[in-house]
Motif scaffolding. Structure first.
Motif, short mmCIF file in Angstrom:
data_model
loop_
_atom_site.label_atom_id
_atom_site.label_comp_id
_atom_site.label_asym_id
_atom_site.label_seq_id
_atom_site.Cartn_x
_atom_site.Cartn_y
_atom_site.Cartn_z
N PHE A 121 -8.71 9.26 0.04
CA PHE A 121 -9.14 9.49 1.41
C PHE A 121 -9.28 10.98 1.70
O PHE A 121 -9.36 11.38 2.86
N ALA A 144 -6.39 5.88 6.12
CA ALA A 144 -5.82 5.07 5.04
C ALA A 144 -5.03 3.88 5.59
O ALA A 144 -5.07 2.78 5.01
N SER A 198 -6.82 1.87 -6.60
CA SER A 198 -6.56 3.25 -6.17
C SER A 198 -7.77 3.75 -5.40
O SER A 198 -8.91 3.53 -5.82
N LYS A 199 -7.53 4.44 -4.28
CA LYS A 199 -8.60 4.98 -3.47
C LYS A 199 -8.21 6.37 -2.99
O LYS A 199 -7.03 6.65 -2.77
N ALA A 212 0.85 -1.19 0.00
CA ALA A 212 0.00 0.00 0.00
C ALA A 212 0.88 1.24 0.00
O ALA A 212 1.78 1.38 0.84
N ASP A 220 -7.69 -4.13 4.00
CA ASP A 220 -7.58 -4.63 2.64
C ASP A 220 -6.54 -5.74 2.51
O ASP A 220 -6.23 -6.18 1.39
N ILE A 279 0.61 4.98 0.65
CA ILE A 279 -0.22 6.06 1.19
C ILE A 279 0.49 7.37 0.89
O ILE A 279 1.50 7.70 1.50
N GLN A 302 -7.57 1.29 6.61
CA GLN A 302 -8.17 0.68 5.43
C GLN A 302 -7.20 -0.28 4.74
O GLN A 302 -7.59 -1.37 4.30
N ALA A 303 -5.95 0.13 4.64
CA ALA A 303 -4.95 -0.74 4.02
C ALA A 303 -4.80 -2.05 4.79
O ALA A 303 -4.68 -3.13 4.19
N TYR A 316 -3.29 4.77 -2.08
CA TYR A 316 -4.23 5.36 -1.13
C TYR A 316 -3.90 6.85 -1.06
O TYR A 316 -2.92 7.25 -0.43
#
Length: 351
Positions: free
Chosen positions: A64, A119, A61-62, A41, A126, A43, A122-123, A103
């Motif tokens: 935040f 993030a 890809s996200k 990930a 995930d 970030i 969330q990572a 992220y």
């Protein structure tokens, strides 16, 4: 430059001395280059999803940033970081076949710690194997709000580690590097009298904090350092004549991947590089992702050897045991356990 392990004698790879150093002239590629079973990930500021050297390894890809769905990397920082990990094209990263996920936590130049913390959580959810944090912020140990943020960071990182996720952080980059292990001195360096400073997340436990070295294996002048540092990694600078004569040496700088939709510098253009590649001075942000990539390779190699993932502490030990001394010897204040050597660490698995 000895590139017998691979055929990469092109106009891009000849500048990638920093990758050569940590991979032992790409010999580590013969042992492990990665695959998409292990994920890193990133970030950061987003990523160029269309970059030819990155797009095949990018799995998600996200954003935040509240109210923003844009995944575009308008700063270029996240795209640089991604290339150090798993570029696989004109340039190659430390782990050219490992999976990466972006992220995004930057809104322009702004990065809110809450976005970073969200993030990280969330990572971990995930099921990322490694989290790279090429970012940081200075806080006060005497400020109530800052202490609340410190606690939130600690909880998020502890949660990631409970999910067996390795967290890697840059030690921080300044015009002149500072000792981040001494809260009183750090506050003085920042110009805050009668205060106690801390650098987040690099000063926290359960984080592998990375300082930056130059081509001569010395601590880069801009790199923060301290007893919080676990390991060092090359990132470059302007060369030995910059401080006294302001003469930059391109061979000491770092060539990185860069968003293809952002303007190209005159320097990169004059050398004949395509848009999407830039020379930079370096930074701990470029050092940390090399360690993240190495951690991912160790997780994969260990899993292939034994049939299960290593613990976070086992990954750290492999990184540290494979590290080599810096130019100033084994100074833990500058280098932690030493300078990253991926091939050495990979060879330790199975011994």
């Amino acid at each position: 430059m000895n590139n017998k392990a691979i055929e990469l004698n092109n106009q891009y790879e000849v500048w990638r001395w920093d990758i050569d150093k940590v991979t032992n002239n790409r010999e580590s590629y013969k042992i492990q280059q990665g695959n998409h079973k292990v994920k890193v990930a990133i970030i950061d500021s987003g990523i160029d999803q269309n970059h030819p050297d990155l797009k095949d390894n990018l799995i998600s890809s996200k954003s935040f940033v509240p109210g923003s769905k844009s995944l575009e990397d308008s700063l270029g920082h996240g795209t640089m970081v991604a290339g150090e990990i798993s570029a696989n094209g004109n340039v190659k990263g430390v782990a050219p076949k490992i999976a990466i996920a972006s992220y995004k936590v930057f809104d322009g130049n702004d990065c809110n710690s809450i976005w970073v913390i969200n993030a990280i959580i969330q990572a971990a959810n995930d099921n990322m194997d490694v989290i790279n944090l090429s970012l940081g912020t200075y806080k006060s140990l005497l400020n109530k709000n800052d202490l609340a943020m410190l606690l939130a960071y600690k909880r998020a990182i502890a949660y990631a580690q409970s999910k067996n996720c390795v967290v890697v952080s840059a030690s921080g980059t300044e015009s002149k590097g500072m000792d981040i292990s001494n809260p009183f001195n750090l506050a003085q360096e920042l110009g805050h009298e009668k205060d106690l400073g801390i650098y987040l997340p690099g000063c926290l436990p359960n984080v592998i904090t990375v300082s930056a070295t130059n081509k001569d294996d010395k601590l880069a002048s801009y790199s923060n350092y301290g007893y919080n540092v676990g390991i060092a990694s090359p990132a470059g600078d302007y060369g030995p004549n910059w401080t006294t004569q302001k003469i930059a040496n391109l061979k000491y700088m770092a060539l990185v991947t860069y968003p293809t939709n952002l303007p190209q510098s005159q320097l990169s253009s004059s050398i004949g590089l395509k848009q999407g590649y830039e020379f930079i001075e370096g930074g701990t942000s470029i050092a940390a992702p090399k360690v993240s990539a190495a951690a991912a390779l160790l997780i994969l190699e260990y899993n292939e050897k034994y049939g299960f993932k290593p613990s976070v502490l086992e990954v750290e030990k492999l990184l540290y045991d494979g590290a080599t001394p810096g130019a100033e010897g084994s100074n833990p204040l500058y280098y932690g356990k030493g300078i990253l050597n991926v091939e050495n660490s990979l060879k330790l698995i199975g011994k």
